[in-house]
Structure formats: structure tokens, C-alpha cells
Design an enzyme around this catalytic site. Sequence first.
Site, PDB file in Angstrom:
ATOM      1  N   SER A 108      70.606  89.593  40.294  1.00 17.70           N
ATOM      2  CA  SER A 108      69.256  89.815  39.482  1.00 17.70           C
ATOM      3  C   SER A 108      68.577  90.688  40.837  1.00 17.70           C
ATOM      4  O   SER A 108      68.647  90.358  41.925  1.00 17.70           O
ATOM      5  CB  SER A 108      68.736  88.715  39.286  1.00 17.70           C
ATOM      6  OG  SER A 108      67.801  88.812  38.210  1.00 17.70           O
TER       7      SER A 108
HETATM    8  C1  LIG Z   1      69.150  94.586  37.078  1.00 19.21           C
HETATM    9  S1  LIG Z   1      68.621  92.939  36.568  1.00 19.21           S
HETATM   10  C2  LIG Z   1      67.283  93.450  35.502  1.00 19.21           C
HETATM   11  C3  LIG Z   1      66.090  94.016  35.999  1.00 19.21           C
HETATM   12  C4  LIG Z   1      64.700  93.998  35.232  1.00 19.21           C
HETATM   13  N1  LIG Z   1      64.929  94.647  33.831  1.00 19.21           N
HETATM   14  C5  LIG Z   1      63.700  94.337  35.999  1.00 19.21           C
HETATM   15  O1  LIG Z   1      62.748  95.055  35.997  1.00 19.21           O
HETATM   16  O2  LIG Z   1      63.377  93.173  36.873  1.00 19.21           O
HETATM   17  C6  LIG Z   1      69.819  92.520  35.651  1.00 19.21           C
HETATM   18  C7  LIG Z   1      69.568  91.184  34.975  1.00 19.21           C
HETATM   19  O3  LIG Z   1      70.469  91.097  33.749  1.00 19.21           O
HETATM   20  C8  LIG Z   1      70.716  89.701  33.562  1.00 19.21           C
HETATM   21  N2  LIG Z   1      71.830  89.554  32.787  1.00 19.21           N
HETATM   22  C9  LIG Z   1      73.342  89.615  32.982  1.00 19.21           C
HETATM   23  N3  LIG Z   1      74.128  89.404  31.865  1.00 19.21           N
HETATM   24  C10 LIG Z   1      73.275  89.047  30.978  1.00 19.21           C
HETATM   25  C11 LIG Z   1      73.137  89.012  29.593  1.00 19.21           C
HETATM   26  N4  LIG Z   1      74.591  88.728  29.035  1.00 19.21           N
HETATM   27  N5  LIG Z   1      72.063  88.734  28.744  1.00 19.21           N
HETATM   28  C12 LIG Z   1      71.012  88.454  29.301  1.00 19.21           C
HETATM   29  N6  LIG Z   1      70.733  88.987  30.850  1.00 19.21           N
HETATM   30  C13 LIG Z   1      71.729  89.365  31.439  1.00 19.21           C
HETATM   31  C14 LIG Z   1      71.017  89.168  34.896  1.00 19.21           C
HETATM   32  O4  LIG Z   1      70.811  87.685  35.270  1.00 19.21           O
HETATM   33  C15 LIG Z   1      69.733  90.089  35.762  1.00 19.21           C
HETATM   34  O5  LIG Z   1      68.688  89.250  35.890  1.00 19.21           O
END
Ligand SMILES: C[S@@+](CC[C@H](N)C(=O)[O-])C[C@H]1O[C@@H](n2cnc3c(N)ncnc32)[C@H](O)[C@@H]1O
Length: 403
Positions: A108
Site C-alpha cells: 500500500s
Molecule cells: C497504490 S495503492 C493506492 C493509492 C491510493 N489511491 C492513494 O492515493 O493513496 C493500492 C491500494 O489498492 C489496494 N488493493 C489491492 N487490491 C485491492 C482490491 N481487490 N480491492 C480494493 N483495494 C485493493 C491495496 O491494499 C492498496 O492500498
Amino acid sequence: MATEPDIDSTAADLRHQLTTRLADTGRLHSPQWRAAVATIPRHEFVRRFYRETDAPGLTTWAPVTPELSGVEEWLRQVYADETLITQFDGREIDWSDPQPIIGAHPTSSSTLPALVVSMLEELQVHDGMNVMEIGTGTGYSTALMCHRLGAEQVTSIETDPAVAARARDALDRCGYAPRLIVGDGLAGDPEGAPYDRVIATCGVRYIPHAWVRQARPGGLILATLRGWMRSLGLVRLTIDHGERAEGRFVTGDPSFMIARQQDAPASLGMIPAPDDGASRTTPYGPDVLTQAGSGFVAQLVMPSARFFSTPADNGTPAGTYVLDATDKSFAVLTRKGQDEWNVRQGGPVALWDVLENALDTWRAAGSPKPTEFGITVTATDQRVWLGSTDGPNWRLPIAADPA
Ligand SMILES: C[S@@+](CC[C@H](N)C(=O)[O-])C[C@H]1O[C@@H](n2cnc3c(N)ncnc32)[C@H](O)[C@@H]1O
């Protein structure tokens, strides 16, 4: 005695500089998104985080908090155009005595601001539209959307409960109460549908069909497609009437952490025995897996493969193993001459044959960039095509939507 800087005014100055830089580099165009970036306090979303260091060798991350780094340095890093990691390997960080982290797998983050704003611009929102975001993460991108569209128009889904709880607190501190869902975003949000826009900030191996069904006709889905070797790029699809969506790659660049439910199996698969499979020569060496254009093609046609290389050892030549853990197909490459390789293949799919055919097609078309590719999604099939829908095409590895 050194005086503590005023957080709000220092942050406002740094935010202004970041906004100007993103505008000057052409990432930020519209006045509305510019106002959002200039207003949303990123430091509320990343009170402590890890940042990649320049250390040689294995990737190393160093902790950054106001206590460890000093308030001014913490804020300077928060408002740098950098990705800030907030979780590794799906586990919460122990902040009681934070140490540098080496060789872990970020799960994350607060994404690189340049990438966040480019995606928001590509989302083509207008006043009054509603948006579903998959991957709340720190909540920073959610907050930008709340500023632009109004919190009542924003739904964000995060799979990790601890990550989601932190994002909720941060959004709350900024006065925003969007609809936040803890769950698998691959299933979308049937209750809040229909949506004008769907944006995923985690990478996906294919477009979950639930997103297509939950978007309005004419609506847009923006997501990064990826496989287990690398990213394919950012795609923007328009929802057709019914259950179909179609669009093109907007860029081949960005790479997002993969949706957790689609992550590769922990094991790379069985290493084939030295006499397994059938051998032949090939002009394509392992470089095609890592070079920009051919790497895209390799990821596209071998969606479940991964590879690693071994050095020469005790009479065994250096080799590159391409393994598909899902069906046990393999290809092993060893150098034969200056521009010639030996490939030994086995299992149900001759991986290197498939790749060679696709590379021949791609080269015959002039080695086009990812933006020359597009994607068509239906309820039962997803294909990436080259040039136009009736051009050469390859199937994505779709699975049933989560219940
Ligand atoms: C790159 S981070 C997101 C960045 C965020 N938009 C920000 O501005 O801080 C990706 C996120 O997607 C989440 N994630 C991964 N698989 C997911 C799923 N199937 N459904 C929802 N969230 C998911 C991860 O836990 C992580 O927190």
C-alpha cells in the site's frame, strides 16, 4: 534553540511548489484538479511512511516520520513527487522502532503525485459525475476527487481493513465523508451503481466485468493492466450499451501494485529437469522479456509466466527459466552463439513458440508502441488487439468475478 516550523504554512508553501511543478511538467491541466492539488494536505494522509533510498543492491526503504526526520524534512518529502510506501507484504508496519526495510514487497502506498494527477486528468470528469475508486490506499486520491466532485459523488473501495481505517481517519480530518467500502474492489459496488467513472489505483490482470456492468453506458473505466512480469499500461474503456466496453492504451508506462486477489502464486513453479522438453534454436534471447516494446508483447502473450536467470555453474551453462506456475509450461534459454539461443520447451503450451509468433507479428507491424493497442471486454471474453478490433489479438486470462 531551533523553532518548530508551522506545519500548515510550511505545507501550504510546499504544496504550492508541487502544484506548480506538476502544471509546468504538463501533468496537471485543468483548473479544477489544480485547485484540488493545491488544497488537499497530503501530509494528513502520510503521517509516517517509507521512502526508497539510493542504496545500491537490493531495493531499500527508509522510514520517514516527523519524529525521526524533523517536521521540515518530513514535509519536504511528503510534498516531493515521490511514491510513499505505507505497508509491506500485507502487514502493518511496527512503528515503535522503525528500521530500514530491504527486499520487501510494497502492498500500500500514496502513489507518485504526477501519476495520480495524470490519471485524474485522463478520467475526464465533469461536475455532477459520480466515481468509483478501487484501491483507497492512504485516501489521498480519494480526497482529491472529493474536492473536485463533492464527497457525496465519490465511492472508494479498499481491500485491507487497517489501510481503509487509516484512510477514513485522514479523510475525516480533512472534512470529507465519501462512501468508503472495505472489501474486494474487483466486485465493485452494485449498491452504488451506476457510476459515470471507474478508476483503479491497483493493477489488474483483466477488467473485472462487474465494473462494466456497474458503469453507465458512455461511462469510462480507467485502469492499469498488468501481468506477473510487468505492467502493460493504462487503458481507458468506454462502456457500450449492454455489457461491452472498449478502449485503447493511454500509455504503456505506469505500474501499480497488483490487486491482492490477483497476485501471482508464491511459488514460481517446478524447475524442469535437464532432459525435460524439446529443444531448438531461436533468434530471440531473454532480452526480449525486459526490453520496453517486446517486454509488453511477452507480458501480453504469456500472462501467467515469470522468469529468472541463473549463472553458469559446474558445467551447467547460464540460463533463463520462463515458468508458468498455473499450467507447468516452461521454456529454458541458453546462449548458443552471438545472436543465437537454444530454447528447451515443455508443458501444455510452447511458451517460446507463442512469444516468437507474437513478436514476428509485432515487428511486421513496425514494432508499435502500447498506445497502438486496444482492448475489448465482453461478459465472456477480453482481448487486447493491435491497430483495430479486427487486427491481431490476444486473450486476457479472465476469471469469474468475485461473488
Ligand atoms: C497504490 S495503492 C493506492 C493509492 C491510493 N489511491 C492513494 O492515493 O493513496 C493500492 C491500494 O489498492 C489496494 N488493493 C489491492 N487490491 C485491492 C482490491 N481487490 N480491492 C480494493 N483495494 C485493493 C491495496 O491494499 C492498496 O492500498
